[in-house]
Motif scaffolding. Structure first.
Motif, PDB file in Angstrom:
ATOM      1  N   GLY A 282       0.813  -1.222   0.000  1.00 20.67           N
ATOM      2  CA  GLY A 282       0.000   0.000   0.000  1.00 20.67           C
ATOM      3  C   GLY A 282       0.839   1.261   0.000  1.00 20.67           C
ATOM      4  O   GLY A 282       0.441   2.294   0.539  1.00 20.67           O
ATOM      5  N   LEU A 283       2.038   1.193  -0.596  1.00 16.88           N
ATOM      6  CA  LEU A 283       2.913   2.376  -0.639  1.00 16.88           C
ATOM      7  C   LEU A 283       2.636   3.166  -1.922  1.00 16.88           C
ATOM      8  O   LEU A 283       2.219   2.600  -2.934  1.00 16.88           O
ATOM      9  CB  LEU A 283       4.387   1.938  -0.624  1.00 16.88           C
ATOM     10  N   ALA A 284       2.880   4.464  -1.877  1.00 21.79           N
ATOM     11  CA  ALA A 284       2.621   5.317  -3.045  1.00 21.79           C
ATOM     12  C   ALA A 284       3.612   4.988  -4.156  1.00 21.79           C
ATOM     13  O   ALA A 284       4.822   5.008  -3.931  1.00 21.79           O
ATOM     14  CB  ALA A 284       2.741   6.780  -2.640  1.00 21.79           C
ATOM     15  N   PRO A 285       3.123   4.704  -5.397  1.00 21.39           N
ATOM     16  CA  PRO A 285       4.022   4.355  -6.498  1.00 21.39           C
ATOM     17  C   PRO A 285       5.087   5.430  -6.749  1.00 21.39           C
ATOM     18  O   PRO A 285       6.210   5.125  -7.140  1.00 21.39           O
ATOM     19  CB  PRO A 285       3.102   4.237  -7.711  1.00 21.39           C
ATOM     20  N   GLY A 286       4.730   6.685  -6.486  1.00 24.96           N
ATOM     21  CA  GLY A 286       5.669   7.788  -6.725  1.00 24.96           C
ATOM     22  C   GLY A 286       6.940   7.689  -5.891  1.00 24.96           C
ATOM     23  O   GLY A 286       7.964   8.276  -6.228  1.00 24.96           O
ATOM     24  N   THR A 287       6.887   6.914  -4.787  1.00 24.43           N
ATOM     25  CA  THR A 287       8.073   6.814  -3.914  1.00 24.43           C
ATOM     26  C   THR A 287       9.031   5.711  -4.379  1.00 24.43           C
ATOM     27  O   THR A 287      10.137   5.580  -3.862  1.00 24.43           O
ATOM     28  CB  THR A 287       7.678   6.485  -2.456  1.00 24.43           C
ATOM     29  N   LEU A 288       8.563   4.922  -5.369  1.00 23.17           N
ATOM     30  CA  LEU A 288       9.357   3.770  -5.796  1.00 23.17           C
ATOM     31  C   LEU A 288      10.781   4.116  -6.184  1.00 23.17           C
ATOM     32  O   LEU A 288      11.737   3.529  -5.683  1.00 23.17           O
ATOM     33  CB  LEU A 288       8.683   3.120  -7.002  1.00 23.17           C
ATOM     34  N   SER A 289      10.910   5.071  -7.117  1.00 26.87           N
ATOM     35  CA  SER A 289      12.254   5.295  -7.646  1.00 26.87           C
ATOM     36  C   SER A 289      13.149   6.021  -6.645  1.00 26.87           C
ATOM     37  O   SER A 289      14.357   6.002  -6.768  1.00 26.87           O
ATOM     38  CB  SER A 289      12.197   6.045  -8.977  1.00 26.87           C
ATOM     39  N   GLU A 290      12.556   6.652  -5.614  1.00 29.44           N
ATOM     40  CA  GLU A 290      13.406   7.262  -4.562  1.00 29.44           C
ATOM     41  C   GLU A 290      13.892   6.194  -3.591  1.00 29.44           C
ATOM     42  O   GLU A 290      14.946   6.319  -2.986  1.00 29.44           O
ATOM     43  CB  GLU A 290      12.610   8.289  -3.746  1.00 29.44           C
ATOM     44  N   SER A 291      13.076   5.157  -3.417  1.00 27.73           N
ATOM     45  CA  SER A 291      13.368   4.165  -2.373  1.00 27.73           C
ATOM     46  C   SER A 291      14.125   2.949  -2.868  1.00 27.73           C
ATOM     47  O   SER A 291      14.682   2.199  -2.067  1.00 27.73           O
ATOM     48  CB  SER A 291      12.067   3.678  -1.730  1.00 27.73           C
TER      49      SER A 291
END
Length: 327
Positions: A282-291
């Motif tokens: 349930g994490l925001a897709p937008g945070t993927l490439s930062e994380s």
């Protein structure tokens, strides 16, 4: 800013310049210092890290690396190869600014691998483990200072390889005879030792393990900025620990591309599992490439040179796919 892609550490072959050229050419935004274990004892993961120890020495016995009283040929060889690798990296990073990763074996995997005079692992002796961690910390401090001097524009990321960490915590490390296992080390002691070793570096410290059941929660509490792991070994049991780590700002160095020769899928397919994990948590897709930083699943020492080059280029493309289409 996307987290991008990088390598794990080892490459095939024995040519330091060729390896440095590959590691810096493939990962222009996040190169690393290659390790070339094919050169023999002292270039292997354990031997290389014993060369960093301060006032503690090891030599090769038929059974593996053993602590000795003075530096011998094996120590000199380990130090000489590391120097050669640093010279090559320095040559290919002239004027470089940005993240640069160096790797060493962490205190617990070293304690499980290094033998005391009698042939048993240092792991069974709490005092020896403390001395080893102190010696390693001192050696890492000197090594990091040397890297900074050679490549002044680099933001150095320190990776500690801890493939035996889970076995140490669960009492699964086998004794010299192989008939018994050493007692599990208390989690508090493991965490405290890691915290002390992490403290030698004022930049990011990440921990790599391509074993199952990586202790994400413990590593996060000890202060690791990131955890590098073989993504194919994850189970849903780890979901909560990973979710908590990501929400606390821990980076995931996701090993999604096989480390030994195998057919490569399309880059988007390689990171499909990461996208699914994000949805499940349930994490925001937008945070993927930062994380998420994309890596091979483990070191590439067992790969063919052509595959090793292909995999690294593939990781960069997979990271781009993650950044462009996080959904």
């Amino acid at each position: 800013m996307s987290a991008g892609a990088t390598g794990v550490g080892s490459l095939p072959g024995g040519d330091a310049r060729e390896a440095a050229k590959t590691a810096t050419g493939s990962f222009e935004d996040f190169p690393y210092l290659p390790e070339l274990p094919a050169r023999g004892p002292g270039a292997d993961m354990i031997g290389r890290s014993t060369g960093l120890l301060v006032d503690m020495y090891a030599h090769v016995e038929p059974s593996g690396w053993r602590i000795g009283d003075r530096p011998g040929r094996d120590t000199r060889r380990a130090r000489s190869w590391l120097g050669e690798d640093l010279d090559a990296l320095e040559e290919f990073t002239q004027g470089y600014t940005g993240r640069l990763k160096v790797q060493a074996v962490g205190p617990w995997t070293l304690a499980a691998a290094l033998e005391l005079h009698g042939g048993e692992a240092m792991l069974q002796d709490a005092g020896a483990c403390r001395d080893l961690a102190g010696s390693l910390a001192e050696g890492l401090r000197e090594h990091l200072a040397d890297v900074r001097k050679r490549i002044p524009g680099a933001e150095v990321v320190l990776q500690l390889d801890e493939p035996s960490l889970t076995a140490v915590l669960l009492g699964r490390v086998r004794s010299a005879s192989g008939y018994r296992t050493y007692r599990a080390v208390d989690r508090q002691v493991v965490e405290g030792t890691l915290r002390e070793v992490f403290a030698v570096h004022d930049g990011e410290v990440i921990v790599h393990s391509c074993a199952p059941e990586v202790p994400f929660g413990l590593l996060r509490r000890a202060g690791a900025a990131g955890v590098s792991f073989d993504f194919s070994l994850l189970t849903e049991r780890e979901d909560d620990a990973i979710g908590e780590a990501v929400e606390a700002g821990t980076k995931l160095f996701a090993g999604v591309v096989p480390g030994t020769d195998a057919p490569l899928s399309d880059p988007g397919g390689s990171v499909m599992g990461v996208r699914k994990l994000w949805r499940r948590l349930g994490l925001a897709p937008g945070t993927l490439s930062e994380s998420v930083v994309v890596t091979p699943s483990c070191g590439l020492a067992g790969a063919s040179p052509a595959y090793a080059r292909a995999v690294q280029a593939h990781c960069v493309r997979a990271a781009r796919s993650l950044a462009d289409n996080p959904e």
